[in-house]
Design a protein around this motif. Structure first.
Motif, PDB file in Angstrom:
ATOM      1  N   TYR A  31      13.587  -3.555   6.946  1.00 39.33           N
ATOM      2  CA  TYR A  31      13.715  -2.117   7.197  1.00 39.33           C
ATOM      3  C   TYR A  31      12.995  -1.686   8.477  1.00 39.33           C
ATOM      4  O   TYR A  31      13.462  -0.796   9.188  1.00 39.33           O
ATOM      5  N   ILE A  32      11.855  -2.278   8.761  1.00 46.29           N
ATOM      6  CA  ILE A  32      11.049  -1.819   9.895  1.00 46.29           C
ATOM      7  C   ILE A  32      11.474  -2.424  11.234  1.00 46.29           C
ATOM      8  O   ILE A  32      10.920  -2.091  12.276  1.00 46.29           O
ATOM      9  N   PHE A  33      12.501  -3.295  11.213  1.00 44.99           N
ATOM     10  CA  PHE A  33      12.962  -3.956  12.441  1.00 44.99           C
ATOM     11  C   PHE A  33      13.382  -2.933  13.492  1.00 44.99           C
ATOM     12  O   PHE A  33      13.139  -3.106  14.686  1.00 44.99           O
ATOM     13  N   ASN A  34      14.039  -1.850  13.057  1.00 49.22           N
ATOM     14  CA  ASN A  34      14.565  -0.851  13.985  1.00 49.22           C
ATOM     15  C   ASN A  34      13.715   0.413  14.072  1.00 49.22           C
ATOM     16  O   ASN A  34      14.189   1.448  14.566  1.00 49.22           O
ATOM     17  N   VAL A  35      12.475   0.361  13.606  1.00 49.50           N
ATOM     18  CA  VAL A  35      11.546   1.469  13.814  1.00 49.50           C
ATOM     19  C   VAL A  35      10.959   1.313  15.215  1.00 49.50           C
ATOM     20  O   VAL A  35      10.223   0.363  15.475  1.00 49.50           O
ATOM     21  N   GLU A  36      11.310   2.226  16.096  1.00 46.89           N
ATOM     22  CA  GLU A  36      10.960   2.043  17.501  1.00 46.89           C
ATOM     23  C   GLU A  36      10.092   3.183  18.035  1.00 46.89           C
ATOM     24  O   GLU A  36       9.895   4.212  17.399  1.00 46.89           O
ATOM     25  N   ASP A  37       9.603   2.954  19.253  1.00 44.60           N
ATOM     26  CA  ASP A  37       8.827   3.947  20.014  1.00 44.60           C
ATOM     27  C   ASP A  37       7.648   4.463  19.199  1.00 44.60           C
ATOM     28  O   ASP A  37       6.975   3.680  18.542  1.00 44.60           O
ATOM     29  N   GLU A  38       7.389   5.786  19.232  1.00 44.65           N
ATOM     30  CA  GLU A  38       6.195   6.315  18.559  1.00 44.65           C
ATOM     31  C   GLU A  38       6.443   6.630  17.087  1.00 44.65           C
ATOM     32  O   GLU A  38       5.609   7.254  16.431  1.00 44.65           O
ATOM     33  N   TYR A  39       7.574   6.175  16.556  1.00 46.94           N
ATOM     34  CA  TYR A  39       7.901   6.451  15.159  1.00 46.94           C
ATOM     35  C   TYR A  39       7.147   5.531  14.200  1.00 46.94           C
ATOM     36  O   TYR A  39       6.749   4.423  14.566  1.00 46.94           O
ATOM     37  N   ASN A  40       6.961   6.012  12.988  1.00 45.47           N
ATOM     38  CA  ASN A  40       6.382   5.243  11.889  1.00 45.47           C
ATOM     39  C   ASN A  40       7.452   4.989  10.835  1.00 45.47           C
ATOM     40  O   ASN A  40       8.410   5.766  10.719  1.00 45.47           O
ATOM     41  N   GLY A  41       7.288   3.937  10.083  1.00 47.70           N
ATOM     42  CA  GLY A  41       8.192   3.657   8.971  1.00 47.70           C
ATOM     43  C   GLY A  41       7.411   3.015   7.844  1.00 47.70           C
ATOM     44  O   GLY A  41       6.572   2.145   8.090  1.00 47.70           O
ATOM     45  N   VAL A  42       7.669   3.454   6.617  1.00 45.14           N
ATOM     46  CA  VAL A  42       6.946   2.936   5.458  1.00 45.14           C
ATOM     47  C   VAL A  42       7.942   2.506   4.386  1.00 45.14           C
ATOM     48  O   VAL A  42       8.834   3.282   4.013  1.00 45.14           O
ATOM     49  N   VAL A  43       7.795   1.268   3.905  1.00 43.94           N
ATOM     50  CA  VAL A  43       8.631   0.750   2.822  1.00 43.94           C
ATOM     51  C   VAL A  43       7.798   0.703   1.555  1.00 43.94           C
ATOM     52  O   VAL A  43       6.744   0.052   1.521  1.00 43.94           O
ATOM     53  N   ILE A  44       8.249   1.396   0.528  1.00 41.37           N
ATOM     54  CA  ILE A  44       7.566   1.408  -0.767  1.00 41.37           C
ATOM     55  C   ILE A  44       8.424   0.637  -1.762  1.00 41.37           C
ATOM     56  O   ILE A  44       9.611   0.931  -1.918  1.00 41.37           O
ATOM     57  N   GLN A  45       7.840  -0.353  -2.393  1.00 40.47           N
ATOM     58  CA  GLN A  45       8.583  -1.188  -3.341  1.00 40.47           C
ATOM     59  C   GLN A  45       7.992  -1.046  -4.733  1.00 40.47           C
ATOM     60  O   GLN A  45       6.774  -1.086  -4.912  1.00 40.47           O
ATOM     61  N   GLY A  46       8.872  -0.872  -5.724  1.00 41.43           N
ATOM     62  CA  GLY A  46       8.422  -0.717  -7.098  1.00 41.43           C
ATOM     63  C   GLY A  46       9.106  -1.694  -8.027  1.00 41.43           C
ATOM     64  O   GLY A  46      10.076  -2.368  -7.654  1.00 41.43           O
ATOM     65  N   GLU A  47       8.618  -1.752  -9.242  1.00 43.92           N
ATOM     66  CA  GLU A  47       9.107  -2.742 -10.201  1.00 43.92           C
ATOM     67  C   GLU A  47      10.562  -2.522 -10.591  1.00 43.92           C
ATOM     68  O   GLU A  47      11.309  -3.469 -10.782  1.00 43.92           O
ATOM     69  N   PHE A  48      10.990  -1.260 -10.690  1.00 49.93           N
ATOM     70  CA  PHE A  48      12.357  -0.976 -11.104  1.00 49.93           C
ATOM     71  C   PHE A  48      13.172  -0.263 -10.029  1.00 49.93           C
ATOM     72  O   PHE A  48      14.388  -0.345 -10.011  1.00 49.93           O
ATOM     73  N   TYR A  49      12.502   0.463  -9.127  1.00 52.77           N
ATOM     74  CA  TYR A  49      13.249   1.199  -8.097  1.00 52.77           C
ATOM     75  C   TYR A  49      13.393   0.406  -6.808  1.00 52.77           C
ATOM     76  O   TYR A  49      13.892   0.911  -5.805  1.00 52.77           O
ATOM     77  N   GLU A  50      12.961  -0.845  -6.803  1.00 51.43           N
ATOM     78  CA  GLU A  50      13.083  -1.734  -5.649  1.00 51.43           C
ATOM     79  C   GLU A  50      12.499  -1.098  -4.384  1.00 51.43           C
ATOM     80  O   GLU A  50      11.414  -0.520  -4.430  1.00 51.43           O
ATOM     81  N   LYS A  51      13.228  -1.157  -3.243  1.00 41.46           N
ATOM     82  CA  LYS A  51      12.636  -0.691  -1.986  1.00 41.46           C
ATOM     83  C   LYS A  51      13.145   0.695  -1.602  1.00 41.46           C
ATOM     84  O   LYS A  51      14.332   0.981  -1.697  1.00 41.46           O
ATOM     85  N   GLN A  52      12.216   1.541  -1.134  1.00 42.65           N
ATOM     86  CA  GLN A  52      12.555   2.850  -0.605  1.00 42.65           C
ATOM     87  C   GLN A  52      11.871   3.000   0.748  1.00 42.65           C
ATOM     88  O   GLN A  52      10.736   2.560   0.923  1.00 42.65           O
ATOM     89  N   PHE A  53      12.574   3.632   1.679  1.00 44.21           N
ATOM     90  CA  PHE A  53      12.126   3.654   3.075  1.00 44.21           C
ATOM     91  C   PHE A  53      11.911   5.082   3.548  1.00 44.21           C
ATOM     92  O   PHE A  53      12.749   5.957   3.335  1.00 44.21           O
TER      93      PHE A  53
END
Length: 401
Positions: free
Chosen positions: A268-290
């Motif tokens: 997910y964070i491969f295309n987070v560019e420049d001054e932007y931030n990106g956070v991936v939250i992973q849970g047991e049942f909801y998998e990954k959220q960005f």
């Protein structure tokens, strides 16, 4: 202190974020909040407001009974601690953006909040305009969170974007970041990973309920990156990103780290560019959220401060639910991670206690290995790494030993 439908604010600091907040407030007519006084350090500095708007004595704000909310937006962590603690002890709620101060004093400040019936809000301290803290506190207020992985520093991400997208050198990209105001004249906090570490400590507190001393966490920046590492990543179709990661292990412990990571195109964070931030939250049942957004700048961070001000108007405060309702996991460095190590001298390589090596390359100029190492052994040589001609990057997810 009871909340009010009107917030009378005492503001500390009128830099990029402080002025950004002031301007955001002017464009938010429905927000019943006014800034009564602004405390500054350098009264002789040219500013956009009349001199009457400013003061230099802390007590002008802290001793004013009309001020029911203190907003602290200064860069000095020690001074910020004094201001925040004094305000809370005097019965005033506080909004703060100082991540270093918070990361080093959260335990004490939470205790003061509980004893004095005030609130301390700081959504602006991590990831600028992205509401990560509030989401961890409210939406992910269960025990199902598995990991938090993110690009938490816009300055270092801008530098890496220029290197990988425009073939810039590290030195040129850093200079450009400084010219645009994304990096300070002294960029050490950003490129060393310390800024990301402070934010990770805060996110882990709300994600897992355990407060970790920053000195216990392995942190490494991008300041040792060179052309060999850049070429290696590009040849393999990878990018290098400075990431901060919190990972739960077997349900009863978790690890933290901040370091460069070799990132694949499907991340997910491969295309987070420049001054932007990106956070991936992973849970047991909801998998990954960005979550994605601007991580720095006057208006984005000012908007996050405004969100805290509005939340306080409605009586909101952090409950620290993970600490209150669940058994908080224990922090550990006893995990195995896979790393890329570039080195020149064999004597430098010998400082790294690899458990296994998957790939090895030797050349006239530089050598590298990819292998598994225990994070606690890496943490032991953290201070030494800064003195060696090496670069280390993370390439895998921690596994329990």
């Amino acid at each position: 202190m009871t909340t009010s439908t009107k917030q009378t604010i005492g503001l500390f600091g009128f830099g990029v974020v402080g002025e950004g907040l002031y301007n955001v407030l002017q464009k938010s007519p429905t927000t019943k909040a006014i800034i009564k006084s602004i405390c500054i350090k350098e009264p002789q500095k040219e500013r956009s407001l009349a001199k009457e708007a400013f003061c230099t004595d802390y007590n002008t704000i802290l001793g004013d009974p009309e001020v029911n909310l203190v907003v602290e937006l200064i860069s000095d962590a020690d001074e910020a601690y004094k201001i925040v603690k004094s305000a809370m002890l005097s019965g005033k709620s506080v909004v703060s953006g100082n991540k270093k101060m918070l990361a080093n004093n959260l335990e004490e400040l939470i205790e003061i909040q509980n004893k004095n019936g005030v609130a301390l809000l700081y959504d602006a301290s991590a990831c600028g305009s992205i509401p990560v803290i509030r989401n961890l506190e409210e939406y992910y207020d269960n025990d199902l969170l598995l990991s938090i992985t993110g690009i938490l520093n816009g300055s270092s991400n801008y530098i890496l974007s220029k290197i990988f997208n425009e073939n810039s050198s590290y030195e040129l990209a850093l200079r450009k970041a400084q010219e645009l105001g994304f990096a300070e004249a002294d960029p050490t906090l950003d490129v060393s990973g310390q800024d990301s570490l402070n934010k990770l400590i805060i996110l882990a507190t709300h994600g897992f309920g355990t407060i970790v001393n920053p000195s216990e966490v392995f942190v490494l920046g991008i300041d040792k990156l060179n052309s060999f590492d850049i070429r290696f990543a590009k040849e393999k179709g990878l990018k290098i990103k400075l990431i901060a990661q919190a990972t739960k292990i077997n349900g009863n412990s978790f690890s933290l780290l901040v370091m460069p990571k070799l990132v694949t195109a499907d991340d997910y964070i491969f295309n987070v560019e420049d001054e932007y931030n990106g956070v991936v939250i992973q849970g047991e049942f909801y998998e990954k959220q960005f979550m994605f957004g601007k991580g720095a700048g006057g208006f984005p961070t000012g908007s996050a401060v405004l969100s805290d001000i509005t939340a306080r108007m409605h009586g909101y405060k952090y409950e620290y639910k993970k600490r209150k309702y669940f058994d908080s996991p224990q922090f550990t460095n006893d995990v195995q991670i896979k790393i890329y190590l570039r080195y020149k001298n064999v004597i430098d390589f010998e400082h790294f206690d690899f458990e296994s090596i998957d790939e090895k390359y030797t050349s006239k100029d530089y050598n590298y290995v990819i292998g598994t190492i225990n994070l606690k052994n890496l943490h032991k040589v953290q201070k030494l790494i800064s003195k060696l001609d090496v670069f280390v990057a993370f390439v895998d997810i921690p596994e329990k030993v």
